[in-house]
Write an enzyme that holds these catalytic residues in place. Structure first.
Site, PDB file in Angstrom:
ATOM      1  N   GLN A  61       0.815  -1.221   0.000  1.00 30.18           N
ATOM      2  CA  GLN A  61       0.000   0.000   0.000  1.00 30.18           C
ATOM      3  C   GLN A  61       0.848   1.270   0.000  1.00 30.18           C
ATOM      4  OE1 GLN A  61      -2.729  -1.618   3.303  1.00 30.18           O
ATOM      5  NE2 GLN A  61      -4.067  -0.251   2.183  1.00 30.18           N
ATOM      6  N   LEU A  83      -7.605   1.770   3.508  1.00 30.79           N
ATOM      7  CA  LEU A  83      -6.917   3.038   3.256  1.00 30.79           C
ATOM      8  C   LEU A  83      -6.643   3.237   1.767  1.00 30.79           C
ATOM      9  CD1 LEU A  83      -4.402   3.058   6.263  1.00 30.79           C
ATOM     10  CD2 LEU A  83      -6.502   4.405   6.012  1.00 30.79           C
ATOM     11  N   HIS A 135      -7.914  -9.460   5.738  1.00 32.16           N
ATOM     12  CA  HIS A 135      -7.992  -8.316   4.820  1.00 32.16           C
ATOM     13  C   HIS A 135      -6.578  -7.906   4.391  1.00 32.16           C
ATOM     14  CE1 HIS A 135      -9.540  -4.124   3.656  1.00 32.16           C
ATOM     15  NE2 HIS A 135      -8.224  -3.980   3.684  1.00 32.16           N
ATOM     16  N   GLU A 136      -5.689  -7.806   5.370  1.00 33.62           N
ATOM     17  CA  GLU A 136      -4.309  -7.376   5.060  1.00 33.62           C
ATOM     18  C   GLU A 136      -3.583  -8.424   4.219  1.00 33.62           C
ATOM     19  OE1 GLU A 136      -3.615  -4.402   5.484  1.00 33.62           O
ATOM     20  OE2 GLU A 136      -5.310  -4.013   6.806  1.00 33.62           O
TER      21      GLU A 136
HETATM   22 NI    NI Z   1      -6.834  -2.512   3.033  1.00 33.68          NI
END
Ligand code: NI
Length: 172
Positions: free
Chosen positions: A51, A95, A136-137
């Site tokens: 990310q 995010l 999720h990560e």
């Molecule tokens: Ni995420």
């Protein structure tokens, strides 16, 4: 430590599959420090290295609600060893998918094997929010975003909205 820029959908880098870390050294620890600071400054509870544009299998998380009792967690090369057949549902955001939320079903519990900040092998028996968050990560490490679980129509609507936001964004 430094706050890095968080990539957002539809940035193609987010779709990369991240590579395993060979050894947890100073460079990886610095990356984890930067990731944690970036996550805190964006008010997130989890962040994967990709990310911020680094395709390494590294995740930071902190699901503690109390501002004064921070409980950072670090996961290097996480692998799910066991997961529940039972599902739980949380309204997820990301995010990298700003201001979009959707209810996602995921296994309720899971066991995760990983290396910690010091490169030591650990096993986490995760349940509830912690289990959802780690899954999720870990999806980020495979180039998967939570919107991929939605219908094509819903997903495309979100991507369109985000693309529009990007094209009208100016920095002066
Ligand atoms: Ni995420």
């Amino acid at each position: 430590m430094a706050v890095k820029t968080i990539l957002t959908e539809p940035d193609q880098l987010l779709r990369q599959i991240s590579k395993p870390v060979k050894k947890v050294g100073k460079q990886e620890q610095k990356l984890m420090d930067d990731m944690l600071e970036t996550m805190y400054s964006a008010n997130g509870i989890g962040l994967a290295a990709i990310q911020i544009g680094v395709p390494k299998r590294i995740i930071v998380m902190d699901i503690s609600k109390d501002e004064n009792k921070k409980k950072p967690r670090y996961f290097v090369n996480p692998v799910i060893k066991n997961k529940d057949i039972l599902k739980s549902t949380y309204e997820e955001g990301c995010l990298s998918v700003p201001n979009q939320f959707a209810e996602i079903d995921r296994p309720k519990n899971c066991d995760v094997e990983y290396l910690d900040y010091n490169g030591e092998k650990k096993l986490l028996k995760a349940e509830g929010l912690l289990a959802t968050c780690i899954q999720h990560e870990m999806d980020h490490l495979e180039g998967i975003l939570f919107i991929d679980y939605l219908s094509k129509l819903k997903k495309n609507m979100i991507i369109k909205k985000l693309s529009k936001m990007k094209s009208t964004r100016i920095v002066v």
